[in-house]
Design an enzyme around this catalytic site. Structure first.
Site, short mmCIF file in Angstrom:
data_model
loop_
_atom_site.label_atom_id
_atom_site.label_comp_id
_atom_site.label_asym_id
_atom_site.label_seq_id
_atom_site.Cartn_x
_atom_site.Cartn_y
_atom_site.Cartn_z
N PRO A 1 0.70 -1.33 -0.09
CG PRO A 1 -0.52 -1.55 1.66
CD PRO A 1 0.52 -2.20 1.22
CD GLU A 2 3.53 2.47 -4.10
OE1 GLU A 2 3.81 3.54 -4.69
OE2 GLU A 2 4.06 1.53 -4.76
CE LYS B 1 5.52 4.36 0.49
NZ LYS B 1 6.38 3.29 0.02
NE ARG C 1 4.37 -11.25 0.54
CZ ARG C 1 4.43 -10.83 -0.48
NH1 ARG C 1 5.24 -9.79 -0.62
NH2 ARG C 1 3.78 -11.58 -1.55
NE ARG D 1 12.38 -1.82 -2.67
CZ ARG D 1 13.03 -2.30 -1.83
NH1 ARG D 1 13.90 -3.44 -2.47
NH2 ARG D 1 13.16 -2.35 -0.49
#
Length: 275
Positions: free
Chosen positions: A2-3, A65, A117, A261
DNA sequence: AGCGTCACCCGGACGC
DNA sequence: TGCGTCCGGGTGACGC
């Protein structure tokens, strides 16, 4: 992951209530169940449990965030990281196996922090600035002007893409929106931050705003983590579209690794030399 | 001091 | 079935 747009969408839903679930403001935390202690970043579990009990939720908002939940005393801050999700559910309904932290509220409702996670973290802070203090500017804030971005870019000599992911540089961008913003700005992810001309910095500002606002209009993206509602994933221009055609020019989207990334860009629209 | 790189925390997804 | 590998947000260690 989620950003900003996903966290904003979640925060709005919790603040106003949705699909038969009550709004959080005004509800009291009667107790908290911590099924996986690693979720609680601070303070210690006993102190956290004691201090959160009996508190009334005043609001639900977002900074970067983080989901920010001011209580009548102290502030609850929740970072969803990769796979976190916050849902209001009846206490009577069985929680999913990833609901590691559950706040039992008044009137038979739970606020559940599910996190497959286990990367997410919960903070209870007297001063929210102790957690949020290092965050950079909010990209959708009126104070965040092209001039502000331009100045901050020139204050660093860093590779553009990793810099956009640095939450102290700008708050709320993650891998999706960084790649989408650079594509909209027609800037190569390897460009040095201090090499951008004024017009290019302005394009980046525009690209960041457009990517985030489009994400918000679609209620965020739903990929990888359990997140209902958003459909921005169907409108990605470059993110996770390696080998597919660029929506602007039709060239094949390329993928490189930057700062560990995955980075997606159009080699034609985002040339490495100045454009 | 500023920057880049890497390991780490996790478990789902996927390839073999 | 059962491995091994990849992925990723943020932090911290390390080296230049």
């Amino acid at each position: 992951m989620p950003e900003l747009p996903e966290v904003e969408t979640i925060a709005r839903g919790l603040r106003t209530g949705e699909s038969g679930r009550p709004a959080l403001p005004g509800m009291m935390v009667e107790k908290v169940s911590i099924r996986w202690p690693g979720h609680i970043a601070e303070p210690s579990i006993p102190v956290f449990t004691r201090r959160v009990r009996g508190r009334v939720i005043r609001d639900v908002s977002r900074r970067g965030k983080f989901v920010v939940i001011p209580l009548d005393r102290e502030t609850l801050l929740i970072h969803l990281r990769m796979s976190g999700d916050l849902q209001v559910a009846p206490t009577a309904a069985a929680p999913d196996r990833y609901a590691h932290t559950v706040f039992h509220l008044s009137e038979g409702w739970d606020l559940r922090f599910s996190d497959a996670r286990k990367f997410g973290r919960v903070y209870l802070a007297q001063d929210p600035q102790s957690v949020l203090g290092t965050l950079g500017p909010e990209p959708l804030d009126p104070d965040f002007t092209p001039a502000v971005l331009s100045l901050r870019l020139r204050n660093h000599r860093r590779t553009l893409k990793p810099l956009l992911l640095d939450q102290t540089f700008i708050a709320g961008l993650g891998n999706i929106y960084a790649d989408e913003a650079l594509h909209r700005a027609c800037l190569h992810p390897l460009r040095r931050s201090d090499s951008l001309r004024r017009e290019e910095a302005e394009r980046l500002w525009q690209g960041i705003r457009e990517a985030l606002q489009t994400g918000l209009q679609h209620n965020g993206a739903s990929i990888d983590w359990v997140f209902r509602g958003g459909d921005f994933q169907n409108h990605f221009r470059v993110y996770q579209r390696t080998g597919e055609p660029c929506p602007i020019c039709g060239s094949s989207i390329a993928r490189i690794v930057l700062g560990q990334r995955g980075t997606h860009f159009c080699p034609s629209c985002q040339p490495e030399v100045e454009s």
